[in-house]
Write an enzyme that holds these catalytic residues in place. Structure first.
Site, PDB file in Angstrom:
ATOM      1  N   ARG A 225     -72.708  42.757 -26.433  1.00  0.00           N
ATOM      2  CA  ARG A 225     -72.378  43.633 -25.786  1.00  0.00           C
ATOM      3  C   ARG A 225     -70.985  43.682 -25.367  1.00  0.00           C
ATOM      4  NH1 ARG A 225     -75.970  46.386 -27.551  1.00  0.00           N
ATOM      5  NH2 ARG A 225     -77.864  47.046 -26.333  1.00  0.00           N
ATOM      6  N   HIS A 273     -70.860  50.077 -33.373  1.00  0.00           N
ATOM      7  CA  HIS A 273     -72.209  49.658 -32.978  1.00  0.00           C
ATOM      8  C   HIS A 273     -73.319  50.017 -33.965  1.00  0.00           C
ATOM      9  CE1 HIS A 273     -74.520  48.902 -28.961  1.00  0.00           C
ATOM     10  NE2 HIS A 273     -75.144  48.623 -30.118  1.00  0.00           N
TER      11      HIS A 273
HETATM   12  P1  NAP Z   1     -83.160  37.736 -26.345  1.00  0.00           P
HETATM   13  O1  NAP Z   1     -84.299  37.451 -27.390  1.00  0.00           O
HETATM   14  O2  NAP Z   1     -83.527  38.480 -24.924  1.00  0.00           O
HETATM   15  O3  NAP Z   1     -82.111  36.642 -26.348  1.00  0.00           O
HETATM   16  C1  NAP Z   1     -81.025  36.545 -25.409  1.00  0.00           C
HETATM   17  C2  NAP Z   1     -80.564  35.261 -25.605  1.00  0.00           C
HETATM   18  O4  NAP Z   1     -79.541  34.980 -24.677  1.00  0.00           O
HETATM   19  C3  NAP Z   1     -81.582  34.030 -25.012  1.00  0.00           C
HETATM   20  O5  NAP Z   1     -81.505  32.957 -25.913  1.00  0.00           O
HETATM   21  C4  NAP Z   1     -81.069  33.740 -23.782  1.00  0.00           C
HETATM   22  O6  NAP Z   1     -81.740  32.493 -23.288  1.00  0.00           O
HETATM   23  C5  NAP Z   1     -79.658  33.669 -23.792  1.00  0.00           C
HETATM   24  N1  NAP Z   1     -78.928  34.051 -22.525  1.00  0.00           N
HETATM   25  C6  NAP Z   1     -79.300  35.037 -21.568  1.00  0.00           C
HETATM   26  N2  NAP Z   1     -78.461  34.940 -20.418  1.00  0.00           N
HETATM   27  C7  NAP Z   1     -77.953  33.841 -20.662  1.00  0.00           C
HETATM   28  C8  NAP Z   1     -77.113  33.111 -19.832  1.00  0.00           C
HETATM   29  N3  NAP Z   1     -76.574  33.490 -18.627  1.00  0.00           N
HETATM   30  N4  NAP Z   1     -76.374  32.013 -20.168  1.00  0.00           N
HETATM   31  C9  NAP Z   1     -76.917  31.539 -21.562  1.00  0.00           C
HETATM   32  N5  NAP Z   1     -77.512  31.980 -22.352  1.00  0.00           N
HETATM   33  C10 NAP Z   1     -78.108  33.321 -21.905  1.00  0.00           C
HETATM   34  O7  NAP Z   1     -82.221  39.024 -27.006  1.00  0.00           O
HETATM   35  P2  NAP Z   1     -82.142  39.380 -28.384  1.00  0.00           P
HETATM   36  O8  NAP Z   1     -83.003  40.292 -28.882  1.00  0.00           O
HETATM   37  O9  NAP Z   1     -81.837  38.450 -29.286  1.00  0.00           O
HETATM   38  O10 NAP Z   1     -80.889  40.537 -28.609  1.00  0.00           O
HETATM   39  C11 NAP Z   1     -79.683  39.926 -27.924  1.00  0.00           C
HETATM   40  C12 NAP Z   1     -78.546  40.977 -27.467  1.00  0.00           C
HETATM   41  O11 NAP Z   1     -78.237  41.406 -28.536  1.00  0.00           O
HETATM   42  C13 NAP Z   1     -79.213  42.281 -26.847  1.00  0.00           C
HETATM   43  O12 NAP Z   1     -79.211  42.184 -25.445  1.00  0.00           O
HETATM   44  C14 NAP Z   1     -78.093  43.428 -27.175  1.00  0.00           C
HETATM   45  O13 NAP Z   1     -77.384  43.381 -26.053  1.00  0.00           O
HETATM   46  C15 NAP Z   1     -77.577  42.862 -28.560  1.00  0.00           C
HETATM   47  N6  NAP Z   1     -78.006  43.569 -29.712  1.00  0.00           N
HETATM   48  C16 NAP Z   1     -76.903  44.375 -30.193  1.00  0.00           C
HETATM   49  C17 NAP Z   1     -77.296  45.438 -31.403  1.00  0.00           C
HETATM   50  C18 NAP Z   1     -76.212  45.821 -31.998  1.00  0.00           C
HETATM   51  O14 NAP Z   1     -76.282  46.609 -32.982  1.00  0.00           O
HETATM   52  N7  NAP Z   1     -75.125  45.533 -31.924  1.00  0.00           N
HETATM   53  C19 NAP Z   1     -78.470  45.373 -31.767  1.00  0.00           C
HETATM   54  C20 NAP Z   1     -79.448  44.730 -30.895  1.00  0.00           C
HETATM   55  C21 NAP Z   1     -79.343  44.234 -30.028  1.00  0.00           C
HETATM   56  P3  NAP Z   1     -83.024  32.123 -23.077  1.00  0.00           P
HETATM   57  O15 NAP Z   1     -83.516  31.904 -24.314  1.00  0.00           O
HETATM   58  O16 NAP Z   1     -82.845  30.633 -22.210  1.00  0.00           O
HETATM   59  O17 NAP Z   1     -83.769  32.797 -22.203  1.00  0.00           O
END
Ligand code: NAP
Length: 310
Positions: A225, A273
């Protein structure tokens, strides 16, 4: 009794989602009416993507869940009218797409492909090709997407370090956590990939001091993001030559305004994006499964912790 499922994912997406959702609901044995409008009190589930038409969830007094079509929920987690359980999208198609975007852009920078693609002087300059085992990569965020990307890169031979809030144990990834872990993860990263959600804790994470922890000549990829990065600090780090390149897919303001300095910066690549998108066929299966679970009294998959913000 038939369920009423409101598709509130925007008129543009309705034609893409209607048939896959109907098929997935049928496959789960769910008797449901799926439409873009119902009296609010008659709605059982809301399939949602952020849009200006629906931001107040308070009239949906009988809705049992709001199911976001996107992985990121920063626009929803803090919405005070959203008192219903909120799920986010975890979809195999979304994950595949992200792995491919990240692998492609990591390999671009690792192999120095730009030098061959843009060579107006037609110079013949052989060089020793680098090996992935010599190129440490760090992934910030080891969730559904970060872990899959890290493991794919490890499979190509990159030494991969990962960082997350809770300490993980993942094959192929040296997993770190905490503030010291972040410093170490950044210190190692010749290529750093941001796959964190946007929350109050992660906003501006990559400020000047954290960018300075990356080794000189590092490359930053941000498919996470936009507000994870302090834009001005990033431009300063690129201008100073501390960072070699930033490939950015997400921005504080989207579409990225035409006048934004990222567009013209020689060391920035902008992608609009498109790193990955939810796929209607696989996402519909996830939504139908969650509705079946909810109706059977089973816990919902991919429930958002609204306090943590993801
Ligand atoms: P997810 O499964 O919720 O994973 C988030 C990861 O970030 C987890 O490992 C979490 O730690 C870690 N995290 C959260 N807060 C943190 C903090 N304060 N300090 C350290 N680590 C932290 O999410 P996901 O499905 O992988 O997706 C990640 C992000 O990708 C989405 O939120 C979105 O913003 C982005 N995204 C972008 C696109 C694009 O097209 N550009 C598409 C899809 C998603 P824990 O494991 O300990 O909870």
């Amino acid at each position: 009794m038939s369920l009423n499922i409101l598709f509130a994912g925007g008129a543009r997406r309705w034609p893409d989602y209607r048939a896959p959702l109907e098929a997935a609901l049928k496959a789960e044995g769910i008797d449901a009416d799926l439409d873009t409008a119902f009296p609010p009190e008659a709605v059982d589930y809301i399939v949602y993507a952020p849009n200006d038409e629906l931001t107040d969830f308070s009239p949906f007094v009988n809705a049992k869940a709001v199911m976001n079509l996107w992985a990121g929920v920063e626009d929803l987690a803090g919405n005070p009218t959203l008192t219903q359980p909120l799920t986010r999208m975890v979809d195999s198609g979304l994950r595949e797409g992200m792995v491919q975007w990240v692998a492609g852009h990591v390999l671009r920078h690792h192999l120095g492909l730009d030098a061959d693609i843009v060579n107006p002087a037609h110079e013949w300059k052989p060089r020793l090709p680098p090996l992935t085992r010599q190129r440490p990569v760090t992934i910030l965020g080891l969730g559904q997407l970060g872990a899959a990307c890290g493991q794919a890169l490890a499979g190509l031979g990159f030494p991969v370090t990962g960082w997350s809030r809770s300490r993980k144990s993942l094959d192929g990834i040296d997993c770190l956590s905490g503030e010291d872990g972040l410093a170490e993860a950044l210190h190692r990263a010749e290529i750093a990939v941001l796959l964190l959600p946007l929350t109050p804790d992660t906003r501006d994470l990559m400020d000047a001091s954290r960018l300075a922890l990356l080794p000189r000549g590092a490359v930053l990829l941000n498919p996470g993001r936009g507000p994870l990065i302090d834009d001005a600090a990033l431009i300063a780090a690129l201008d100073a030559g501390h960072l070699a390149h930033a490939t950015l897919d997400t921005f504080r303001e989207e579409p990225l305004p035409k006048a934004h300095p990222f567009w013209a910066h020689p060391r920035v690549t902008v992608t609009p994006h498109i790193a990955s998108d939810t796929r209607p066929d696989t996402a519909s299966e996830v939504i139908a499964e969650n509705i079946r679970r909810s109706e059977a009294g089973e816990p919902l998959l991919y429930l958002v912790d609204k306090t943590a913000g993801y």
